[in-house]
Design an enzyme around this catalytic site. Structure first.
Site, PDB file in Angstrom:
ATOM      1  N   GLU A 103      -4.553  -1.533 -13.303  1.00  0.00           N
ATOM      2  CA  GLU A 103      -4.822  -1.740 -11.870  1.00  0.00           C
ATOM      3  C   GLU A 103      -4.392  -0.520 -11.073  1.00  0.00           C
ATOM      4  O   GLU A 103      -3.451   0.180 -11.466  1.00  0.00           O
ATOM      5  CB  GLU A 103      -3.982  -2.932 -11.371  1.00  0.00           C
ATOM      6  CG  GLU A 103      -4.644  -4.284 -11.512  1.00  0.00           C
ATOM      7  CD  GLU A 103      -5.457  -4.654 -10.282  1.00  0.00           C
ATOM      8  OE1 GLU A 103      -5.894  -3.737  -9.553  1.00  0.00           O
ATOM      9  OE2 GLU A 103      -5.647  -5.859 -10.052  1.00  0.00           O
ATOM     10  N   ASP A 104      -5.023  -0.314  -9.922  1.00  0.00           N
ATOM     11  CA  ASP A 104      -4.549   0.723  -9.001  1.00  0.00           C
ATOM     12  C   ASP A 104      -3.321   0.235  -8.240  1.00  0.00           C
ATOM     13  O   ASP A 104      -2.324   0.923  -8.126  1.00  0.00           O
ATOM     14  CB  ASP A 104      -5.669   1.148  -8.037  1.00  0.00           C
ATOM     15  CG  ASP A 104      -6.284  -0.032  -7.272  1.00  0.00           C
ATOM     16  OD1 ASP A 104      -6.068  -1.200  -7.661  1.00  0.00           O
ATOM     17  OD2 ASP A 104      -6.987   0.213  -6.273  1.00  0.00           O
ATOM     18  N   ASP A 107      -0.839  -5.952  -4.898  1.00  0.00           N
ATOM     19  CA  ASP A 107      -0.380  -6.248  -3.536  1.00  0.00           C
ATOM     20  C   ASP A 107       0.122  -7.698  -3.546  1.00  0.00           C
ATOM     21  O   ASP A 107       1.252  -7.965  -3.909  1.00  0.00           O
ATOM     22  CB  ASP A 107      -1.576  -5.996  -2.612  1.00  0.00           C
ATOM     23  CG  ASP A 107      -1.262  -6.091  -1.145  1.00  0.00           C
ATOM     24  OD1 ASP A 107      -0.180  -5.665  -0.750  1.00  0.00           O
ATOM     25  OD2 ASP A 107      -2.105  -6.583  -0.375  1.00  0.00           O
ATOM     26  N   PHE A 157       0.088   0.244   4.100  1.00  0.00           N
ATOM     27  CA  PHE A 157      -1.264   0.547   3.614  1.00  0.00           C
ATOM     28  C   PHE A 157      -1.313   1.979   3.101  1.00  0.00           C
ATOM     29  O   PHE A 157      -0.863   2.905   3.767  1.00  0.00           O
ATOM     30  CB  PHE A 157      -2.298   0.329   4.723  1.00  0.00           C
ATOM     31  CG  PHE A 157      -3.693   0.367   4.199  1.00  0.00           C
ATOM     32  CD1 PHE A 157      -4.228  -0.726   3.537  1.00  0.00           C
ATOM     33  CD2 PHE A 157      -4.456   1.516   4.316  1.00  0.00           C
ATOM     34  CE1 PHE A 157      -5.506  -0.683   2.998  1.00  0.00           C
ATOM     35  CE2 PHE A 157      -5.744   1.572   3.797  1.00  0.00           C
ATOM     36  CZ  PHE A 157      -6.266   0.472   3.135  1.00  0.00           C
ATOM     37  N   ARG A 170     -10.755   7.930  -1.642  1.00  0.00           N
ATOM     38  CA  ARG A 170     -10.486   7.731  -3.080  1.00  0.00           C
ATOM     39  C   ARG A 170     -10.341   9.054  -3.826  1.00  0.00           C
ATOM     40  O   ARG A 170      -9.709   9.128  -4.866  1.00  0.00           O
ATOM     41  CB  ARG A 170     -11.627   6.939  -3.734  1.00  0.00           C
ATOM     42  CG  ARG A 170     -11.750   5.505  -3.266  1.00  0.00           C
ATOM     43  CD  ARG A 170     -12.690   4.739  -4.197  1.00  0.00           C
ATOM     44  NE  ARG A 170     -13.153   3.500  -3.605  1.00  0.00           N
ATOM     45  CZ  ARG A 170     -12.500   2.345  -3.653  1.00  0.00           C
ATOM     46  NH1 ARG A 170     -11.328   2.270  -4.241  1.00  0.00           N
ATOM     47  NH2 ARG A 170     -13.002   1.256  -3.112  1.00  0.00           N
TER      48      ARG A 170
HETATM   49  P1  IMP Z   1      -4.094  -8.089  -4.377  1.00  0.00           P
HETATM   50  O1  IMP Z   1      -3.611  -8.552  -3.016  1.00  0.00           O
HETATM   51  O2  IMP Z   1      -2.938  -7.790  -5.303  1.00  0.00           O
HETATM   52  O3  IMP Z   1      -5.081  -9.062  -4.958  1.00  0.00           O
HETATM   53  O4  IMP Z   1      -4.851  -6.712  -4.140  1.00  0.00           O
HETATM   54  C1  IMP Z   1      -6.230  -6.717  -4.002  1.00  0.00           C
HETATM   55  C2  IMP Z   1      -6.832  -5.352  -3.801  1.00  0.00           C
HETATM   56  O5  IMP Z   1      -6.588  -4.966  -2.457  1.00  0.00           O
HETATM   57  C3  IMP Z   1      -6.330  -4.180  -4.630  1.00  0.00           C
HETATM   58  O6  IMP Z   1      -6.894  -4.093  -5.915  1.00  0.00           O
HETATM   59  C4  IMP Z   1      -6.811  -3.028  -3.756  1.00  0.00           C
HETATM   60  O7  IMP Z   1      -8.174  -2.753  -4.001  1.00  0.00           O
HETATM   61  C5  IMP Z   1      -6.653  -3.589  -2.369  1.00  0.00           C
HETATM   62  N1  IMP Z   1      -5.421  -3.080  -1.724  1.00  0.00           N
HETATM   63  C6  IMP Z   1      -4.239  -3.727  -1.575  1.00  0.00           C
HETATM   64  N2  IMP Z   1      -3.357  -2.952  -0.911  1.00  0.00           N
HETATM   65  C7  IMP Z   1      -4.018  -1.788  -0.641  1.00  0.00           C
HETATM   66  C8  IMP Z   1      -3.640  -0.563   0.018  1.00  0.00           C
HETATM   67  O8  IMP Z   1      -2.501  -0.365   0.506  1.00  0.00           O
HETATM   68  N3  IMP Z   1      -4.591   0.403   0.094  1.00  0.00           N
HETATM   69  C9  IMP Z   1      -5.850   0.253  -0.423  1.00  0.00           C
HETATM   70  N4  IMP Z   1      -6.251  -0.871  -1.046  1.00  0.00           N
HETATM   71  C10 IMP Z   1      -5.334  -1.875  -1.157  1.00  0.00           C
END
Ligand code: IMP
Length: 186
Positions: A103-104, A107, A157, A170
């Site tokens: 994963e990148d 969150d 963010f 990106r």
């Molecule tokens: P989750 O809340 O862990 O499901 O994250 C979902 C997706 O939100 C991640 O895979 C990212 O694509 C995007 N995301 C969450 N936080 C950030 C951020 O700080 N910058 C850019 N994308 C984010």
């Protein structure tokens, strides 16, 4: 590397420089080479955000391995279901395989938990996750499969090195965080 960048309405400042990202990536790769010695894991990158991290991480992997990518989209379901996720491109041959999800950013953890559930349905031999970034304050519940984390960051963010703001950023080599105006200046 520039210290500050502008993307549309937001100003971002440097958080993690490429050379530090490379160092952590190399260490995670070395650890995986040990952990998966004599195995042939399959790495599954979660698109779009993981594409640069996945490429750099895989350059550090010296054991035999396979590589795949998955795309997860979210859409509003019915009121009772809330946000529904859907996975595209998940390899269908994960039974008895050692799977590593890449994963990148984690969150809330909802995306990773969804991907883990989908992989589990195929009965893999083992399943672990690796993330470039983790926001511990945003995480809803700990994820036991999350074995490898490059950086824990504050609940802010971020963009760059695969991560976007409104589709942009990106391609940046470094990772930037949104610059917020101090409350006494608002
Ligand atoms: P989750 O809340 O862990 O499901 O994250 C979902 C997706 O939100 C991640 O895979 C990212 O694509 C995007 N995301 C969450 N936080 C950030 C951020 O700080 N910058 C850019 N994308 C984010």
């Amino acid at each position: 590397m520039t210290n500050q960048i502008q993307i549309e309405d937001k100003t971002f400042e440097i958080l993690l420089e490429k050379h530090n990202i490379s160092k952590r990536t190399r260490l995670i790769g070395i650890q995986m080479n040990v952990d998966y010695e004599n195995k042939c894991p399959i790495f599954i990158g979660v698109l779009n955000g993981s594409f640069l991290f996945m490429a750099d991480l895989l350059r550090e992997i010296e054991i035999p391995c396979e590589i795949g990518f998955i795309k997860v989209s979210s859409y509003e379901g019915t009121a009772s279901k809330g946000i529904v996720k859907q996975a595209f491109g998940l390899p269908g041959n994960l039974h008895n395989r050692d799977v590593i999800i890449v994963e990148d950013i984690v969150d809330t953890g909802l995306t990773l938990n969804y991907v883990l559930d989908e992989v589990r349905k195929q009965g893999p031999a083992s399943i672990k996750a690796c993330t470039l970034l983790l926001k511990p304050e945003a995480l809803i519940a700990p994820i036991k499969e999350l074995e490898y984390t490059a950086f824990e960051i504050p609940n802010e963010f971020v963009v760059g090195y695969g991560l976007d703001y409104d589709g942009l950023g990106r391609n940046l080599k470094d990772i930037y965080r949104e610059k917020t105006v101090p409350s006494h200046l608002l």
